[in-house]
Design a protein around this motif. Structure first.
Motif, PDB file in Angstrom:
ATOM      1  N   SER A 138     -26.475  18.950 -14.673  1.00 11.74           N
ATOM      2  CA  SER A 138     -25.297  19.122 -13.825  1.00 11.74           C
ATOM      3  C   SER A 138     -24.055  19.396 -14.650  1.00 11.74           C
ATOM      4  O   SER A 138     -23.922  18.915 -15.770  1.00 11.74           O
ATOM      5  CB  SER A 138     -25.062  17.872 -12.973  1.00 11.74           C
ATOM      6  OG  SER A 138     -26.109  17.704 -12.058  1.00 11.74           O
ATOM      7  N   CYS A 159     -19.860  19.368 -14.007  1.00 15.62           N
ATOM      8  CA  CYS A 159     -18.701  19.129 -13.158  1.00 15.62           C
ATOM      9  C   CYS A 159     -17.492  19.609 -13.936  1.00 15.62           C
ATOM     10  O   CYS A 159     -17.120  19.008 -14.930  1.00 15.62           O
ATOM     11  CB  CYS A 159     -18.568  17.653 -12.798  1.00 15.62           C
ATOM     12  SG  CYS A 159     -17.103  17.302 -11.820  1.00 15.62           S
ATOM     13  N   GLN A 160     -16.920  20.719 -13.507  1.00 14.58           N
ATOM     14  CA  GLN A 160     -15.803  21.323 -14.230  1.00 14.58           C
ATOM     15  C   GLN A 160     -14.544  21.196 -13.402  1.00 14.58           C
ATOM     16  O   GLN A 160     -14.508  21.553 -12.244  1.00 14.58           O
ATOM     17  CB  GLN A 160     -16.079  22.791 -14.520  1.00 14.58           C
ATOM     18  CG  GLN A 160     -14.907  23.479 -15.187  1.00 14.58           C
ATOM     19  CD  GLN A 160     -15.184  24.942 -15.454  1.00 14.58           C
ATOM     20  OE1 GLN A 160     -16.329  25.341 -15.566  1.00 14.58           O
ATOM     21  NE2 GLN A 160     -14.137  25.732 -15.540  1.00 14.58           N
ATOM     22  N   ILE A 172     -26.246  14.002  -9.165  1.00  9.46           N
ATOM     23  CA  ILE A 172     -26.077  14.512 -10.520  1.00  9.46           C
ATOM     24  C   ILE A 172     -27.433  14.466 -11.215  1.00  9.46           C
ATOM     25  O   ILE A 172     -28.221  13.556 -10.994  1.00  9.46           O
ATOM     26  CB  ILE A 172     -24.999  13.708 -11.277  1.00  9.46           C
ATOM     27  CG1 ILE A 172     -24.593  14.428 -12.551  1.00  9.46           C
ATOM     28  CG2 ILE A 172     -25.443  12.302 -11.563  1.00  9.46           C
ATOM     29  CD1 ILE A 172     -23.300  13.925 -13.136  1.00  9.46           C
ATOM     30  N   THR A 173     -27.712  15.494 -11.988  1.00 10.14           N
ATOM     31  CA  THR A 173     -28.964  15.560 -12.725  1.00 10.14           C
ATOM     32  C   THR A 173     -28.657  15.809 -14.187  1.00 10.14           C
ATOM     33  O   THR A 173     -27.493  15.916 -14.583  1.00 10.14           O
ATOM     34  CB  THR A 173     -29.860  16.700 -12.195  1.00 10.14           C
ATOM     35  OG1 THR A 173     -29.192  17.940 -12.437  1.00 10.14           O
ATOM     36  CG2 THR A 173     -30.144  16.550 -10.713  1.00 10.14           C
ATOM     37  N   LEU A 228     -12.606  12.399  -5.390  1.00 12.58           N
ATOM     38  CA  LEU A 228     -13.668  13.262  -5.897  1.00 12.58           C
ATOM     39  C   LEU A 228     -14.996  12.632  -5.520  1.00 12.58           C
ATOM     40  O   LEU A 228     -15.284  11.501  -5.918  1.00 12.58           O
ATOM     41  CB  LEU A 228     -13.565  13.409  -7.419  1.00 12.58           C
ATOM     42  CG  LEU A 228     -14.682  14.201  -8.100  1.00 12.58           C
ATOM     43  CD1 LEU A 228     -14.647  15.654  -7.643  1.00 12.58           C
ATOM     44  CD2 LEU A 228     -14.545  14.108  -9.605  1.00 12.58           C
ATOM     45  N   LYS A 229     -15.768  13.358  -4.731  1.00  9.66           N
ATOM     46  CA  LYS A 229     -17.061  12.841  -4.296  1.00  9.66           C
ATOM     47  C   LYS A 229     -18.154  13.734  -4.858  1.00  9.66           C
ATOM     48  O   LYS A 229     -18.141  14.944  -4.641  1.00  9.66           O
ATOM     49  CB  LYS A 229     -17.149  12.807  -2.771  1.00  9.66           C
ATOM     50  CG  LYS A 229     -18.475  12.282  -2.273  1.00  9.66           C
ATOM     51  CD  LYS A 229     -18.519  12.222  -0.759  1.00  9.66           C
ATOM     52  CE  LYS A 229     -19.866  11.701  -0.294  1.00  9.66           C
ATOM     53  NZ  LYS A 229     -19.957  11.666   1.164  1.00  9.66           N
ATOM     54  N   ILE A 230     -19.065  13.142  -5.601  1.00  3.98           N
ATOM     55  CA  ILE A 230     -20.207  13.866  -6.150  1.00  3.98           C
ATOM     56  C   ILE A 230     -21.450  13.293  -5.496  1.00  3.98           C
ATOM     57  O   ILE A 230     -21.750  12.110  -5.657  1.00  3.98           O
ATOM     58  CB  ILE A 230     -20.264  13.729  -7.684  1.00  3.98           C
ATOM     59  CG1 ILE A 230     -19.000  14.328  -8.306  1.00  3.98           C
ATOM     60  CG2 ILE A 230     -21.520  14.391  -8.230  1.00  3.98           C
ATOM     61  CD1 ILE A 230     -18.899  14.158  -9.792  1.00  3.98           C
ATOM     62  N   ASP A 231     -22.165  14.130  -4.738  1.00  5.98           N
ATOM     63  CA  ASP A 231     -23.333  13.646  -4.002  1.00  5.98           C
ATOM     64  C   ASP A 231     -24.522  13.367  -4.911  1.00  5.98           C
ATOM     65  O   ASP A 231     -25.274  12.450  -4.671  1.00  5.98           O
ATOM     66  CB  ASP A 231     -23.735  14.645  -2.920  1.00  5.98           C
ATOM     67  CG  ASP A 231     -22.751  14.652  -1.759  1.00  5.98           C
ATOM     68  OD1 ASP A 231     -22.117  13.606  -1.525  1.00  5.98           O
ATOM     69  OD2 ASP A 231     -22.616  15.695  -1.107  1.00  5.98           O
TER      70      ASP A 231
END
Length: 74
Positions: free
Chosen positions: A23, A25-26, A19-20, A14-17
């Motif tokens: 954000s 993520c589901q 996040i704020t 899982l790559k998340i570029d």
């Protein structure tokens, strides 16, 4: 009407570029996602941070990181 959903999710990578604060993520199903934003001043700061100084001059030499980095594996 009630829905009962049974899931089996396997995540190998899982790559998340980025996040704020807002954000989401589901992974899987959700009936309702309610927005929530919590901002805390945990450092007890009372004024904005000072301005940054000038950027250091770059040299034409090859960049050598302070932390040794390895080549990514496949």
């Amino acid at each position: 009407m009630n829905f009962f959903i049974h899931q089996n999710i396997v995540i190998h990578n899982l790559k998340i570029d980025g996040i704020t604060n807002s954000s989401v993520c589901q992974i899987g199903s959700a009936g309702i996602i309610k927005p929530l934003s919590q901002l805390y001043n945990t450092g007890g700061f009372t004024e904005p941070a000072p301005a940054t100084g000038p950027m250091p001059e770059t040299s034409s030499e090859e960049f050598i990181p302070l932390v040794p980095l390895v080549e990514p594996s496949r």
